[in-house]
Motif scaffolding. Structure first.
Motif, PDB file in Angstrom:
ATOM      1  N   GLU A   1       0.819  -1.212   0.000  1.00  6.60           N
ATOM      2  CA  GLU A   1       0.000   0.000   0.000  1.00  6.60           C
ATOM      3  C   GLU A   1       0.856   1.266   0.000  1.00  6.60           C
ATOM      4  OE1 GLU A   1      -4.277   1.072   2.072  1.00  6.60           O
ATOM      5  OE2 GLU A   1      -2.741   0.086   3.280  1.00  6.60           O
ATOM      6  N   ALA A   2       2.118   1.135   0.418  1.00  4.17           N
ATOM      7  CA  ALA A   2       3.017   2.291   0.468  1.00  4.17           C
ATOM      8  C   ALA A   2       4.386   1.900  -0.074  1.00  4.17           C
ATOM      9  CB  ALA A   2       3.146   2.802   1.898  1.00  4.17           C
ATOM     10  N   ASP A   3       5.074   2.887  -0.643  1.00  2.28           N
ATOM     11  CA  ASP A   3       6.444   2.668  -1.118  1.00  2.28           C
ATOM     12  C   ASP A   3       7.451   2.848   0.012  1.00  2.28           C
ATOM     13  OD1 ASP A   3       5.698   2.437  -3.936  1.00  2.28           O
ATOM     14  OD2 ASP A   3       5.237   4.578  -3.795  1.00  2.28           O
ATOM     15  N   ALA A   4       7.103   3.713   0.962  1.00  2.00           N
ATOM     16  CA  ALA A   4       8.018   4.024   2.059  1.00  2.00           C
ATOM     17  C   ALA A   4       7.235   4.228   3.345  1.00  2.00           C
ATOM     18  CB  ALA A   4       8.822   5.278   1.738  1.00  2.00           C
ATOM     19  N   VAL A   5       7.875   3.897   4.456  1.00  2.00           N
ATOM     20  CA  VAL A   5       7.280   4.125   5.773  1.00  2.00           C
ATOM     21  C   VAL A   5       8.203   5.050   6.559  1.00  2.00           C
ATOM     22  CG1 VAL A   5       6.707   3.046   7.988  1.00  2.00           C
ATOM     23  CG2 VAL A   5       5.970   1.972   5.854  1.00  2.00           C
ATOM     24  N   VAL A   6       7.612   6.082   7.141  1.00  2.00           N
ATOM     25  CA  VAL A   6       8.348   7.033   7.976  1.00  2.00           C
ATOM     26  C   VAL A   6       7.972   6.779   9.433  1.00  2.00           C
ATOM     27  CG1 VAL A   6       8.736   9.475   8.517  1.00  2.00           C
ATOM     28  CG2 VAL A   6       8.320   8.772   6.139  1.00  2.00           C
ATOM     29  N   ILE A   7       8.987   6.579  10.274  1.00  2.00           N
ATOM     30  CA  ILE A   7       8.762   6.442  11.718  1.00  2.00           C
ATOM     31  C   ILE A   7       9.753   7.383  12.391  1.00  2.00           C
ATOM     32  CG2 ILE A   7       8.478   4.864  13.654  1.00  2.00           C
ATOM     33  CD1 ILE A   7       8.559   2.520  11.694  1.00  2.00           C
ATOM     34  N   ALA A   8       9.253   8.456  12.977  1.00  2.00           N
ATOM     35  CA  ALA A   8      10.141   9.480  13.531  1.00  2.00           C
ATOM     36  C   ALA A   8       9.713   9.890  14.933  1.00  2.00           C
ATOM     37  CB  ALA A   8      10.157  10.709  12.616  1.00  2.00           C
ATOM     38  N   GLY A   9      10.723  10.243  15.739  1.00  2.00           N
ATOM     39  CA  GLY A   9      10.447  10.827  17.047  1.00  2.00           C
ATOM     40  C   GLY A   9      10.040   9.855  18.124  1.00  2.00           C
ATOM     41  N   MET A  10      10.479   8.602  18.018  1.00  2.00           N
ATOM     42  CA  MET A  10      10.179   7.598  19.047  1.00  2.00           C
ATOM     43  C   MET A  10      11.477   7.030  19.599  1.00  2.00           C
ATOM     44  SD  MET A  10       7.256   5.345  17.175  1.00  2.00           S
ATOM     45  CE  MET A  10       6.026   6.115  16.132  1.00  2.00           C
ATOM     46  N   GLY A  11      11.383   6.396  20.757  1.00  2.00           N
ATOM     47  CA  GLY A  11      12.535   5.709  21.316  1.00  2.00           C
ATOM     48  C   GLY A  11      12.913   4.511  20.459  1.00  2.00           C
ATOM     49  N   GLY A  12      14.182   4.141  20.503  1.00  2.00           N
ATOM     50  CA  GLY A  12      14.659   3.025  19.696  1.00  2.00           C
ATOM     51  C   GLY A  12      13.936   1.722  19.989  1.00  2.00           C
TER      52      GLY A  12
END
Length: 231
Positions: free
Chosen positions: A84-95
């Protein structure tokens, strides 16, 4: 739309024409910004909490982008379908939380071309985790904003591993390019660790001595990384 330096750097990893899923979208700024720049045809803004998702929906409507940016209540990528997506962005969370999202969403994430990740903590462990899960760290950036340092990376499937601990701790790509933001971080880290070490040396307790050994290890790695800038 104007966005923070951190979010702008995260957005700069997105390839032209990609459909993105923004996990933990908060206000929905990244997909709005990217659509306005003509970088993406559409996006899915996702968050586990209703409050941030409602704020994102308000901003999307304000910019008249409801036809192009949809929202979904989702724990990680659970509401995202494969391909459904070409890329996923995950930002601003703990590792650790980011690792959990990647682990639990493995089947879906295997269908995307690349991930854009901005972990806030446990960076050495997180980079190792990516290698163990079969990802190559293709590109890294680091920005300084409001006194805080933000590392971020673009990864895609592939086999890769590092030999040196400093590459896992501080980012091989950042060290190779002699990234100046990382350099400033390392100088600050060295000074901070030396201050703590000096304070611990005056405390003659078992706990202080154990902590001093940990500090010395961290300090040695910071010094080793700084030597990369002397070459």
């Amino acid at each position: 739309m104007q966005i923070s330096k951190r979010l702008e750097a995260v957005a700069s990893f997105v390839e032209q024409g990609s459909v993105i899923a923004d996990v933990g979208c908060d206000h929905g700024y990244i997909p709005i910004y990217l659509y306005q720049k003509g970088m993406i045809p559409k996006a899915i803004a996702m968050d586990v909490n209703k409050g941030p998702l409602e704020r994102a929906e308000i901003h999307i409507r304000e910019y008249g982008l409801g036809e192009y940016i949809t929202t979904r209540l989702s724990d990680g990528v659970r509401a995202l379908k494969p391909n459904e997506a070409d890329a996923v962005v995950i930002a601003g969370m703990g590792g650790a939380l980011m690792e959990k999202i990647i682990e639990e969403g493995e089947e879906t994430l295997n269908s995307v071309s690349y991930l854009i990740l901005q972990p806030q903590s446990e960076l050495a462990h997180f980079r190792r985790f990516l290698h163990q899960k079969g990802y190559c760290i293709e590109q890294e950036k680091m920005v300084l904003e409001d006194g805080k340092y933000y590392p971020m990376m673009k990864v895609r499937k592939g086999r890769e591993s590092y030999v040196r601990e400093i590459d896992y701790r501080f980012g091989k790509g950042l060290l190779e390019e002699k990234n100046q933001v990382l350099y400033q971080f390392l100088l600050k880290e060295q000074k901070s660790l030396e201050t703590v070490k000096a304070r611990l040396e005056s405390a003659n307790t078992k706990t202080a001595k154990a902590r001093q050994k940990e500090i010395e290890i961290d300090l040695n790695y910071a010094k080793e990384a700084l030597k990369e800038y002397e070459v």
